[in-house]
Motif scaffolding. Structure first.
Motif, PDB file in Angstrom:
ATOM      1  N   GLY A   1       0.790  -1.232   0.000  1.00 25.18           N
ATOM      2  CA  GLY A   1       0.000   0.000   0.000  1.00 25.18           C
ATOM      3  C   GLY A   1       0.821   1.281   0.000  1.00 25.18           C
ATOM      4  O   GLY A   1       0.404   2.277   0.592  1.00 25.18           O
ATOM      5  N   LEU A   2       1.979   1.279  -0.671  1.00 22.66           N
ATOM      6  CA  LEU A   2       2.792   2.483  -0.729  1.00 22.66           C
ATOM      7  C   LEU A   2       2.048   3.586  -1.469  1.00 22.66           C
ATOM      8  O   LEU A   2       1.552   3.370  -2.572  1.00 22.66           O
ATOM      9  N   LYS A   3       1.942   4.765  -0.851  1.00 15.39           N
ATOM     10  CA  LYS A   3       1.265   5.907  -1.465  1.00 15.39           C
ATOM     11  C   LYS A   3       2.150   7.137  -1.378  1.00 15.39           C
ATOM     12  O   LYS A   3       2.722   7.429  -0.331  1.00 15.39           O
ATOM     13  N   PHE A   4       2.247   7.851  -2.478  1.00 13.75           N
ATOM     14  CA  PHE A   4       2.915   9.138  -2.491  1.00 13.75           C
ATOM     15  C   PHE A   4       1.871  10.183  -2.117  1.00 13.75           C
ATOM     16  O   PHE A   4       0.888  10.363  -2.828  1.00 13.75           O
ATOM     17  N   GLU A   5       2.072  10.850  -0.999  1.00 15.08           N
ATOM     18  CA  GLU A   5       1.086  11.799  -0.500  1.00 15.08           C
ATOM     19  C   GLU A   5       1.280  13.191  -1.104  1.00 15.08           C
ATOM     20  O   GLU A   5       0.364  13.757  -1.664  1.00 15.08           O
ATOM     21  N   LYS A   6       2.504  13.746  -0.962  1.00 12.40           N
ATOM     22  CA  LYS A   6       2.772  15.071  -1.533  1.00 12.40           C
ATOM     23  C   LYS A   6       4.266  15.313  -1.648  1.00 12.40           C
ATOM     24  O   LYS A   6       5.065  14.695  -0.960  1.00 12.40           O
ATOM     25  N   LEU A   7       4.615  16.231  -2.524  1.00  7.19           N
ATOM     26  CA  LEU A   7       5.992  16.649  -2.738  1.00  7.19           C
ATOM     27  C   LEU A   7       6.061  18.142  -2.490  1.00  7.19           C
ATOM     28  O   LEU A   7       5.305  18.916  -3.078  1.00  7.19           O
ATOM     29  N   SER A   8       6.943  18.551  -1.603  1.00  8.38           N
ATOM     30  CA  SER A   8       7.100  19.966  -1.280  1.00  8.38           C
ATOM     31  C   SER A   8       8.594  20.250  -1.168  1.00  8.38           C
ATOM     32  O   SER A   8       9.237  19.867  -0.188  1.00  8.38           O
ATOM     33  N   GLY A   9       9.144  20.903  -2.192  1.00  9.53           N
ATOM     34  CA  GLY A   9      10.582  21.143  -2.209  1.00  9.53           C
ATOM     35  C   GLY A   9      11.325  19.826  -2.292  1.00  9.53           C
ATOM     36  O   GLY A   9      11.121  19.027  -3.198  1.00  9.53           O
ATOM     37  N   ARG A  10      12.182  19.561  -1.301  1.00 11.07           N
ATOM     38  CA  ARG A  10      12.914  18.295  -1.246  1.00 11.07           C
ATOM     39  C   ARG A  10      12.264  17.300  -0.293  1.00 11.07           C
ATOM     40  O   ARG A  10      12.826  16.248  -0.011  1.00 11.07           O
ATOM     41  N   ASP A  11      11.090  17.640   0.236  1.00 15.15           N
ATOM     42  CA  ASP A  11      10.370  16.738   1.141  1.00 15.15           C
ATOM     43  C   ASP A  11       9.323  15.947   0.369  1.00 15.15           C
ATOM     44  O   ASP A  11       8.473  16.517  -0.298  1.00 15.15           O
ATOM     45  N   LEU A  12       9.385  14.648   0.517  1.00 10.91           N
ATOM     46  CA  LEU A  12       8.432  13.750  -0.124  1.00 10.91           C
ATOM     47  C   LEU A  12       7.688  13.003   0.980  1.00 10.91           C
ATOM     48  O   LEU A  12       8.294  12.273   1.765  1.00 10.91           O
ATOM     49  N   SER A  13       6.380  13.236   1.062  1.00 13.09           N
ATOM     50  CA  SER A  13       5.555  12.545   2.062  1.00 13.09           C
ATOM     51  C   SER A  13       5.011  11.257   1.464  1.00 13.09           C
ATOM     52  O   SER A  13       4.432  11.268   0.383  1.00 13.09           O
ATOM     53  N   LEU A  14       5.218  10.163   2.191  1.00 12.23           N
ATOM     54  CA  LEU A  14       4.790   8.836   1.766  1.00 12.23           C
ATOM     55  C   LEU A  14       4.039   8.170   2.912  1.00 12.23           C
ATOM     56  O   LEU A  14       4.178   8.558   4.070  1.00 12.23           O
ATOM     57  N   SER A  15       3.283   7.148   2.574  1.00 10.76           N
ATOM     58  CA  SER A  15       2.711   6.296   3.604  1.00 10.76           C
ATOM     59  C   SER A  15       2.645   4.878   3.052  1.00 10.76           C
ATOM     60  O   SER A  15       2.635   4.671   1.841  1.00 10.76           O
ATOM     61  N   PHE A  16       2.634   3.921   3.954  1.00  7.87           N
ATOM     62  CA  PHE A  16       2.530   2.527   3.563  1.00  7.87           C
ATOM     63  C   PHE A  16       1.959   1.744   4.731  1.00  7.87           C
ATOM     64  O   PHE A  16       1.885   2.245   5.858  1.00  7.87           O
ATOM     65  N   ASN A  17       1.545   0.536   4.449  1.00  5.63           N
ATOM     66  CA  ASN A  17       1.044  -0.359   5.487  1.00  5.63           C
ATOM     67  C   ASN A  17       2.121  -1.389   5.788  1.00  5.63           C
ATOM     68  O   ASN A  17       2.559  -2.107   4.903  1.00  5.63           O
ATOM     69  N   LEU A  18       2.525  -1.414   7.034  1.00  9.72           N
ATOM     70  CA  LEU A  18       3.553  -2.330   7.499  1.00  9.72           C
ATOM     71  C   LEU A  18       2.873  -3.379   8.366  1.00  9.72           C
ATOM     72  O   LEU A  18       2.146  -3.040   9.295  1.00  9.72           O
TER      73      LEU A  18
END
Length: 165
Positions: free
Chosen positions: A35-52
């Protein structure tokens, strides 16, 4: 009377220490990730989420505090990974956990990531200090895990053998 209160106080303290030291805490084991999801990109910050999915054989839940790790790909530091919020690992079984992270890429990391993606395997290293609590007791553990993963079979890899306690 004062002497007996002090003896009682110290006796209770010794008993509590004995109880906490006799509690065995078993390692939490990695089961899978999806369930890897790319949430948002802001500058050099990449927000992700996944189910572990983890197996917690302990009788109490474990809380893992927000943590910052250094991330390396093929022995080159590409940035930091931050666990964005406290996560709770439920007791007595195998449970999925939603994990939000922020990847902060350092200057010049993109060419390293692209070069790593062109190979059949990549060596991933995560370094930092994990802080968790169980039974109300907080414990830190130094993490320095390296794993070589096959990029063509990425979904089949166990990225890291996570053990918290």
């Amino acid at each position: 009377m004062i002497v007996s209160k002090n003896i009682l106080k110290w006796g209770c303290l010794v008993a509590l220490l004995f109880v906490f030291n006799s509690c065995t805490i078993e390692n939490v084991s990695y089961v899978g990730v999806d369930g890897l999801k790319f949430e948002k990109l802001s500058g050099r910050d990449l927000s992700l989420s996944f189910n572990l999915t983890l197996n917690n054989p302990n009788k109490k839940k474990i809380k893992v505090q927000p943590t910052l790790f250094d991330l390396y790909i093929n022995e080159n530091q590409v940035g930091t990974v931050q666990l964005d919020q406290t996560i709770e690992i439920q007791p007595n079984g195998v449970f999925p956990i939603h994990v939000p992270i922020t990847l902060n890429l350092q200057q010049g990391a993109i060419p390293v990531i692209i070069a790593g993606a062109l190979k059949q395997t990549a060596k991933i290293r995560v370094v930092g200090k994990l802080k968790g609590s169980m039974y109300g007791i907080t414990k830190s553990k130094k993490i320095d895990e390296t794993k070589e993963i096959s990029l063509k079979n990425l979904g089949d890899n166990k990225l890291f053998n996570l053990s918290f306690f």
